[in-house]
Design a protein around this motif. Structure first.
Motif, short mmCIF file in Angstrom:
data_model
loop_
_atom_site.label_atom_id
_atom_site.label_comp_id
_atom_site.label_asym_id
_atom_site.label_seq_id
_atom_site.Cartn_x
_atom_site.Cartn_y
_atom_site.Cartn_z
N MET A 1 0.79 -1.21 0.06
CA MET A 1 -0.01 0.04 -0.12
C MET A 1 1.02 1.24 0.13
SD MET A 1 -3.02 1.19 2.81
CE MET A 1 -4.33 0.04 2.18
N ASN A 2 0.46 2.35 -0.72
CA ASN A 2 1.23 3.56 -0.94
C ASN A 2 0.86 4.13 0.46
OD1 ASN A 2 -0.61 5.31 -1.57
ND2 ASN A 2 -0.53 4.59 -3.74
N ASP A 3 1.66 5.29 0.55
CA ASP A 3 1.54 6.41 1.77
C ASP A 3 0.25 7.24 1.89
OD1 ASP A 3 3.76 5.36 2.77
OD2 ASP A 3 4.93 7.21 2.81
N SER A 4 -0.20 7.43 0.49
CA SER A 4 -1.13 8.31 0.40
C SER A 4 -2.63 7.39 0.70
CB SER A 4 -1.23 8.85 -0.95
OG SER A 4 -1.58 8.00 -2.06
N ALA A 5 -2.50 6.19 0.60
CA ALA A 5 -3.92 5.53 0.87
C ALA A 5 -3.97 5.05 2.29
CB ALA A 5 -3.88 4.09 -0.09
N ALA A 6 -2.95 5.48 2.96
CA ALA A 6 -3.29 5.08 4.45
C ALA A 6 -3.73 6.25 5.25
CB ALA A 6 -1.71 4.66 4.86
N GLU A 7 -4.38 5.89 6.57
CA GLU A 7 -5.00 6.87 7.14
C GLU A 7 -3.82 6.97 8.43
OE1 GLU A 7 -8.98 6.60 8.65
OE2 GLU A 7 -9.56 5.54 6.68
N TRP A 8 -3.01 7.96 8.26
CA TRP A 8 -1.91 8.11 9.25
C TRP A 8 -2.42 9.03 10.46
CZ3 TRP A 8 2.58 5.79 8.63
CH2 TRP A 8 2.83 5.27 7.07
N ARG A 9 -1.64 8.76 11.62
CA ARG A 9 -2.00 9.59 12.85
C ARG A 9 -0.76 9.60 13.70
NH1 ARG A 9 -1.76 6.29 17.25
NH2 ARG A 9 -2.14 3.99 16.92
N LYS A 10 -0.76 10.65 14.39
CA LYS A 10 0.67 10.91 15.36
C LYS A 10 0.75 9.59 16.29
CE LYS A 10 3.01 14.00 17.95
NZ LYS A 10 3.02 15.54 18.71
N SER A 11 1.75 9.27 16.37
CA SER A 11 1.82 8.12 17.57
C SER A 11 1.87 8.67 18.82
CB SER A 11 3.37 7.45 17.23
OG SER A 11 3.66 6.47 18.34
N SER A 12 1.15 7.62 19.56
CA SER A 12 1.05 8.17 20.98
C SER A 12 2.48 8.24 21.66
CB SER A 12 -0.01 7.27 21.82
OG SER A 12 0.39 5.88 21.72
N VAL A 24 1.81 6.72 12.70
CA VAL A 24 1.57 5.35 12.19
C VAL A 24 0.27 5.04 11.36
CG1 VAL A 24 2.83 4.58 14.43
CG2 VAL A 24 0.41 5.12 14.57
N ALA A 25 0.16 3.85 10.87
CA ALA A 25 -1.01 3.59 9.94
C ALA A 25 -1.12 2.28 10.04
CB ALA A 25 -0.95 4.05 8.67
N ALA A 26 -2.39 1.67 10.06
CA ALA A 26 -2.81 0.25 10.09
C ALA A 26 -2.81 -0.20 8.54
CB ALA A 26 -4.10 -0.09 10.55
N LEU A 27 -2.15 -1.17 8.09
CA LEU A 27 -2.13 -1.48 6.75
C LEU A 27 -2.34 -3.11 6.66
CD1 LEU A 27 1.13 0.08 5.60
CD2 LEU A 27 -1.22 1.02 5.43
N LEU A 28 -3.54 -3.50 6.46
CA LEU A 28 -3.67 -5.03 5.90
C LEU A 28 -2.86 -5.88 6.85
CD1 LEU A 28 -3.91 -4.93 2.21
CD2 LEU A 28 -5.65 -4.82 3.85
N GLY A 29 -3.18 -5.81 8.22
CA GLY A 29 -2.31 -6.95 9.26
C GLY A 29 -1.12 -6.22 9.61
N LYS A 30 -0.65 -5.28 9.24
CA LYS A 30 0.59 -4.65 9.59
C LYS A 30 0.57 -3.12 9.92
CE LYS A 30 3.28 -7.19 6.21
NZ LYS A 30 4.09 -7.47 5.18
N THR A 31 1.60 -2.72 10.90
CA THR A 31 1.53 -1.68 11.12
C THR A 31 2.88 -0.45 10.14
OG1 THR A 31 0.88 -1.83 13.35
CG2 THR A 31 1.98 -0.13 13.16
N ALA A 32 2.30 0.34 9.86
CA ALA A 32 3.69 1.28 9.16
C ALA A 32 3.62 2.56 9.89
CB ALA A 32 2.81 1.68 7.88
N VAL A 33 5.04 2.69 9.86
CA VAL A 33 5.57 3.81 10.63
C VAL A 33 6.42 4.91 9.71
CG1 VAL A 33 7.13 4.67 12.62
CG2 VAL A 33 6.05 2.40 12.65
N ARG A 34 6.33 6.06 9.86
CA ARG A 34 6.98 7.09 8.84
C ARG A 34 7.32 8.42 9.83
NH1 ARG A 34 2.59 9.36 4.91
NH2 ARG A 34 1.56 10.80 6.30
N ASP A 35 8.46 8.90 9.60
CA ASP A 35 8.90 10.01 9.99
C ASP A 35 7.98 11.38 9.60
OD1 ASP A 35 10.26 12.55 11.06
OD2 ASP A 35 11.99 11.74 10.32
#
Length: 61
Positions: A1-12, A24-35
């Motif tokens: 999944m590309n970054d633009s399709a994910a629902e990103w939120r600031k990590s707690s 962070v964003a939830a991606l089909l059974g995985k968690t994605a993290v970006r700066d």
């Protein structure tokens, strides 16, 4: 999944008053993290066991 399709939120786990933030964003059974400040660099993905292990190493504020 590309970054633009994910629902990103600031990590707690991010520093609420400083520049050290990750999203962070939830991606089909995985968690994605970006700066937050370097979104163009993409993200890394963790499966559920790896994500839980990673979080276990981070001290909470």
């Amino acid at each position: 999944m590309n970054d633009s399709a994910a629902e990103w939120r600031k990590s707690s786990y991010s520093n609420p008053d400083g520049p050290q933030c990750v999203e962070v964003a939830a991606l089909l059974g995985k968690t994605a993290v970006r700066d937050t400040q370097n979104r163009r660099l993409g993200h890394i993905e963790f499966d559920a066991p790896s994500w839980a292990a990673f979080l276990g190493t981070i001290p909470r504020n």
